[in-house]
Design a protein around this motif. Sequence first.
Motif, PDB file in Angstrom:
ATOM      1  N   PHE A  87       0.822  -1.209   0.000  1.00  0.00           N
ATOM      2  CA  PHE A  87       0.000   0.000   0.000  1.00  0.00           C
ATOM      3  C   PHE A  87       0.861   1.267   0.000  1.00  0.00           C
ATOM      4  N   VAL A  88       0.415   2.257  -0.750  1.00  0.00           N
ATOM      5  CA  VAL A  88       0.993   3.597  -0.683  1.00  0.00           C
ATOM      6  C   VAL A  88      -0.153   4.596  -0.570  1.00  0.00           C
ATOM      7  N   PRO A  89       0.040   5.699   0.141  1.00  0.00           N
ATOM      8  CA  PRO A  89      -1.021   6.710   0.230  1.00  0.00           C
ATOM      9  C   PRO A  89      -1.231   7.410  -1.100  1.00  0.00           C
ATOM     10  N   MET A  90      -2.388   8.042  -1.236  1.00  0.00           N
ATOM     11  CA  MET A  90      -2.730   8.827  -2.436  1.00  0.00           C
ATOM     12  C   MET A  90      -2.982  10.266  -1.980  1.00  0.00           C
ATOM     13  N   PRO A  91      -1.930  11.038  -1.732  1.00  0.00           N
ATOM     14  CA  PRO A  91      -2.080  12.354  -1.098  1.00  0.00           C
ATOM     15  C   PRO A  91      -2.804  13.381  -1.950  1.00  0.00           C
ATOM     16  N   TRP A  92      -3.056  13.096  -3.221  1.00  0.00           N
ATOM     17  CA  TRP A  92      -3.722  14.067  -4.078  1.00  0.00           C
ATOM     18  C   TRP A  92      -5.240  14.032  -3.937  1.00  0.00           C
ATOM     19  N   LEU A  93      -5.781  13.036  -3.238  1.00  0.00           N
ATOM     20  CA  LEU A  93      -7.226  12.946  -3.044  1.00  0.00           C
ATOM     21  C   LEU A  93      -7.638  13.632  -1.746  1.00  0.00           C
ATOM     22  N   GLU A  94      -8.880  14.125  -1.714  1.00  0.00           N
ATOM     23  CA  GLU A  94      -9.371  14.824  -0.533  1.00  0.00           C
ATOM     24  C   GLU A  94      -9.541  13.864   0.644  1.00  0.00           C
ATOM     25  N   PHE A 228       4.800   8.421  -9.693  1.00  0.00           N
ATOM     26  CA  PHE A 228       5.126   9.849  -9.718  1.00  0.00           C
ATOM     27  C   PHE A 228       4.269  10.588 -10.738  1.00  0.00           C
ATOM     28  N   LYS A 229       4.052   9.991 -11.898  1.00  0.00           N
ATOM     29  CA  LYS A 229       3.233  10.650 -12.914  1.00  0.00           C
ATOM     30  C   LYS A 229       1.807  10.841 -12.409  1.00  0.00           C
ATOM     31  N   MET A 230       1.257   9.841 -11.749  1.00  0.00           N
ATOM     32  CA  MET A 230      -0.076   9.991 -11.155  1.00  0.00           C
ATOM     33  C   MET A 230      -0.081  11.085 -10.098  1.00  0.00           C
ATOM     34  N   LEU A 231       0.949  11.084  -9.273  1.00  0.00           N
ATOM     35  CA  LEU A 231       1.038  12.041  -8.179  1.00  0.00           C
ATOM     36  C   LEU A 231       1.118  13.473  -8.668  1.00  0.00           C
ATOM     37  N   VAL A 232       2.012  13.732  -9.639  1.00  0.00           N
ATOM     38  CA  VAL A 232       2.186  15.089 -10.150  1.00  0.00           C
ATOM     39  C   VAL A 232       0.874  15.624 -10.717  1.00  0.00           C
ATOM     40  N   LYS A 233       0.199  14.796 -11.512  1.00  0.00           N
ATOM     41  CA  LYS A 233      -1.064  15.240 -12.108  1.00  0.00           C
ATOM     42  C   LYS A 233      -2.125  15.479 -11.038  1.00  0.00           C
ATOM     43  N   GLY A 234      -2.157  14.619 -10.013  1.00  0.00           N
ATOM     44  CA  GLY A 234      -3.144  14.786  -8.952  1.00  0.00           C
ATOM     45  C   GLY A 234      -2.894  16.006  -8.088  1.00  0.00           C
ATOM     46  N   ILE A 235      -1.636  16.226  -7.693  1.00  0.00           N
ATOM     47  CA  ILE A 235      -1.305  17.389  -6.865  1.00  0.00           C
ATOM     48  C   ILE A 235      -1.570  18.685  -7.627  1.00  0.00           C
ATOM     49  N   ALA A 236      -1.256  18.693  -8.920  1.00  0.00           N
ATOM     50  CA  ALA A 236      -1.507  19.895  -9.720  1.00  0.00           C
ATOM     51  C   ALA A 236      -2.987  20.251  -9.714  1.00  0.00           C
ATOM     52  N   ARG A 238      -5.155  19.644  -7.469  1.00  0.00           N
ATOM     53  CA  ARG A 238      -5.501  20.200  -6.155  1.00  0.00           C
ATOM     54  C   ARG A 238      -5.084  21.664  -6.040  1.00  0.00           C
ATOM     55  N   HIS A 239      -4.104  22.053  -6.847  1.00  0.00           N
ATOM     56  CA  HIS A 239      -3.645  23.447  -6.834  1.00  0.00           C
ATOM     57  C   HIS A 239      -4.346  24.293  -7.900  1.00  0.00           C
ATOM     58  N   GLY A 240      -5.269  23.710  -8.626  1.00  0.00           N
ATOM     59  CA  GLY A 240      -6.088  24.493  -9.545  1.00  0.00           C
ATOM     60  C   GLY A 240      -5.591  24.575 -10.961  1.00  0.00           C
ATOM     61  N   PHE A 241      -4.598  23.754 -11.309  1.00  0.00           N
ATOM     62  CA  PHE A 241      -4.138  23.728 -12.698  1.00  0.00           C
ATOM     63  C   PHE A 241      -3.836  22.282 -13.074  1.00  0.00           C
TER      64      PHE A 241
END
Length: 449
Positions: A87-94, A228-236, A238-241
């Motif tokens: 398991f790894v966390p998914m920090p880009w989700l609410e 990382f590719k999933m993470l970058v797209k998800g975090i972006a 969350r930042h509105g872009f």
Amino acid sequence: MSFSQTRHFLRKNPQIRTFRCAAADLNGQSRGKRVPARFADKVVEDGTRFPLSAMNLDIWGEDIDDSPLVFDTGDADGVLRPTERGFVPMPWLEAPTALLPLWMFRENGEPFAGDPRHALRAVVDRYRMNGMTPVVAMELEFFLIDDSGKKLTVPVSPRSGKRRKAAEVLSIRALDAFDSFFTDLYDACEAMDIPADTAISEAGLGQFEVNMMHQDDALRAADDAWLFKMLVKGIARRHGFAASFMAKPYEDYAGSGMHTHFSVLDYAGKNIFDDGTAKGTSTLMHAVGGCLEAMYDSTLIFAPHQNSYDRMVPDAHAPTGMCWGYENRTAALRIPGGNHKGRRIEHRVSGGDVNPYLTLAAILGAALNGIEDQTQPPEPIRGNSYAQDLPQIAGTWGDAITAFENSTIMPRIFPKELIRNMVLTKRQELHYMAELSATEQVEIYLDTV
């Protein structure tokens, strides 16, 4: 992953109520399910099931029309089991959520040959059988994009409130303009145990690069790139872009690559590319020769989409000629300088839009072919490769598909089933992409690749 590890993770993270379990398809897209956390033990013990054909969908997520995995076999299921990652966390989700990476097996327990992670595992096993271990690191370039209007542009800086439309190579100001994004990104990499090292601003509009640390586990390195590719797209988001790894979103700026550095250790842990000098060993030469020999036929892996070929043009910081050189960033293969103990090859052909598992398999497999065959490369180039008369990498998507399909080299690296599935997928995409405008194509690739 054991029951005790599952329970430990969930006890340590009681806030997680659901998790995703997913595998990477041929396009590197995550395919899987959302599962309540209380059923985690069942997934770990028994795996989960979905059709084998789900690992072989096109970029729209549609079945391949003439695939033998669909109607010819009744669209049969495979069994997906957790990888060593756990398991790894998914920090880009609410909501607090975890991801459980999977890979596909057939009903009888055999690895599914159409799974890209198994393809890389097979190449790594070839190295192991020869008493060798590849050490790899990837550099991932991506764009931050405001896609809220009709035309793509760089996002407004959260710090200044301004939109700076300029390419800024190695600019600290450009990094600081999106400091809140990068702070969240690096915190998330720590949480997911992704070894993100330095970040820089690149030559494109709103373009950045993050380097991964070298490691002697190629499967984990590919996992890191996929996550990382999933993470970058998800975090972006969350930042509105948006963030995108597509090869070339802007016609007038350089595209994004995914450069791969690798060396090889022997059974005693010695770098077999290092002879104590800047030149490197004969084994280094053989690996270079193998990579060059396979390069044309494997272009489809390094440039898998219609948009990929917009990046691979002269004088645009992407290689077009099949060549190598010392400290030469215009070459397809660069031998970096520095301490001789770290002597390695930088493979510079891939776009940012690739499947990391297939890309690593293609690069490492070609190098191993060269080592086994003692393939001799041509002389290294000097100066600007674009100004030289060199054999060229496949220049169109159609040519790349044909080369991959007819290759006598690719079956030494990839299973025949995966080659067939890849060709069917790309021919279907080639057909339907021809019906779309350039704007419509960008809309498809922006979020997917």
